[in-house]
Design an enzyme around this catalytic site. Structure first.
Site, PDB file in Angstrom:
ATOM      1  N   THR A 188       0.825  -1.210   0.000  1.00  0.00           N
ATOM      2  CA  THR A 188       0.000   0.000   0.000  1.00  0.00           C
ATOM      3  C   THR A 188       0.863   1.266   0.000  1.00  0.00           C
ATOM      4  OG1 THR A 188      -1.678  -1.190   1.200  1.00  0.00           O
ATOM      5  CG2 THR A 188      -1.641   1.172   1.569  1.00  0.00           C
ATOM      6  N   ARG A 216     -13.357  -8.902  -0.683  1.00  0.00           N
ATOM      7  CA  ARG A 216     -12.647  -8.522   0.548  1.00  0.00           C
ATOM      8  C   ARG A 216     -12.176  -7.053   0.495  1.00  0.00           C
ATOM      9  NH1 ARG A 216      -7.325  -6.469   1.932  1.00  0.00           N
ATOM     10  NH2 ARG A 216      -6.842  -7.155   4.022  1.00  0.00           N
TER      11      ARG A 216
HETATM   12  N1  ASP Z   1      -3.468  -2.881   4.423  1.00  0.00           N
HETATM   13  C1  ASP Z   1      -3.710  -3.356   3.094  1.00  0.00           C
HETATM   14  C2  ASP Z   1      -4.880  -4.301   3.113  1.00  0.00           C
HETATM   15  O1  ASP Z   1      -4.985  -5.104   4.021  1.00  0.00           O
HETATM   16  C3  ASP Z   1      -2.535  -4.037   2.489  1.00  0.00           C
HETATM   17  C4  ASP Z   1      -1.233  -3.319   2.635  1.00  0.00           C
HETATM   18  O2  ASP Z   1      -1.076  -2.415   3.421  1.00  0.00           O
HETATM   19  O3  ASP Z   1      -0.320  -3.653   1.903  1.00  0.00           O
HETATM   20  O4  ASP Z   1      -5.645  -4.281   2.186  1.00  0.00           O
END
Ligand code: ASP
Length: 321
Positions: A188, A216
């Site tokens: 992210t 999801r």
């Molecule tokens: N937090 C994000 C999610 O669970 C993934 C990430 O931070 O890479 O969708």
């Protein structure tokens, strides 16, 4: 004669103190937390990541330095990261189990506590701008899926064909994960900033977890979990295993600890990430900035891609350390 000498001297002292006055703004950026180590990331990829992080840091600084708002800095920085295939957001987003891209993002204004978010969208080029459109042009906070796309298309969101999000790297990654029935991949992007008007803002954007199913949604578009900003405490953007960040309302918890327990931003971020979350088995990290421009970057994974410029003039880009 004596009076004019004193006047000249005080002008000189004033100029020196002005020259030493630190910038009134601060900015922190992340490109995801996870297994980020030289064993996993090639030197060429590390260089590319470092270059991109420097580019967006300089862009954010230039916006804040010229009197731009923290919201503008956050949105612009994240848009550039979304346009790069290097990160799991926008162009570089991971694939779902069904081979699609479903993107989540949110943005929050610490001055008004206004917030906007989108979840599970697959045809808007820049989810962070989509989140800002939701914040500024709708009476809602979170729009999802086809309804979100319909609203955004009618309110200036840049619509793209879903093929825009194709990258060979992410497609191959999905094929490997399908074989192992594995759901993972963090990466992210996020940005938090304090502007020269004393306002905080936070933004987070992601493709979520690779090989995810059933619509999801992670923590990134959930205000208080993956993203939060409040001028009375701090601005936070998170990255990591979203289910834990939602259950532990990580971003809001850091803010609440500062507000109600009088902890510093570093103490609050460290208590939540290194104690509460770690003990629960939640992996990831956060970037934070408070209204004085103090920052915290805390993670309990091997690494977190990050870049920052503090209110006292320090700045750095970190890929591995
Ligand atoms: N937090 C994000 C999610 O669970 C993934 C990430 O931070 O890479 O969708």
């Amino acid at each position: 004669m004596r009076t004019s000498l004193i006047a000249l001297l005080s002008l000189f002292i004033l100029q020196i103190s002005l020259a030493q006055e630190p910038p009134a703004y601060a900015i922190v950026i992340h490109g995801g937390a996870g297994n980020i180590s030289p064993k996993v990331i090639s030197p060429a990829r590390a260089d590319a990541l470092s270059e991109k992080l420097s580019e967006v840091l300089e862009k954010g600084i230039s916006i804040l330095d010229s009197g731009g708002t923290s919201l503008d800095a956050v949105e612009t920085v994240i848009r550039i990261m979304e346009d790069s295939p290097l990160f799991n957001a926008g162009k570089g987003a991971v694939y779902t189990h069904e081979g699609k891209n479903e993107l989540d993002a949110s943005i929050m204004d610490g001055k008004t506590l206004n917030a906007g978010a989108v979840a599970g969208i697959g045809d808007i080029k820049n989810p962070i701008s989509a989140a800002r459109i939701v914040m500024e042009k709708s009476p809602h906070v979170l729009l999802s899926g086809k309804g979100a796309s319909r609203f955004l298309a009618g309110h200036g969101g840049e619509v793209v064909d879903s093929s825009y999000f194709y990258t060979e790297r992410r497609w191959k990654q999905l094929q490997q994960q399908l074989k192992k029935d594995q759901v993972e991949k963090y990466g992210t992007v996020g940005c938090v900033a304090l502007d020269s008007y004393g306002n905080l803002a936070a933004g987070t954007s992601t493709g979520g977890m690779s090989n995810k199913r059933y619509g999801r949604i992670g923590d990134s578009p959930i205000i208080g979990a993956g993203n939060y900003a409040n001028n009375n405490s701090c601005a936070v953007s998170a990255t990591g295993h979203g289910e834990y960040f939602i259950r532990y309302t990580v971003a809001y918890d850091i803010s609440a600890m500062m507000q109600y327990s009088d902890l510093s931003i570093q103490e609050a971020a460290s208590a939540v990430i290194q104690e509460k979350l770690k003990e629960a088995g939640g992996r990831g990290g956060v970037i934070c900035v408070d209204k004085q421009g103090n920052i915290a970057m805390e993670f309990n994974t091997a690494g977190m891609l990050r870049a920052y410029a503090t209110a006292n003039g320090e700045k750095a880009v970190k890929v591995f350390e």
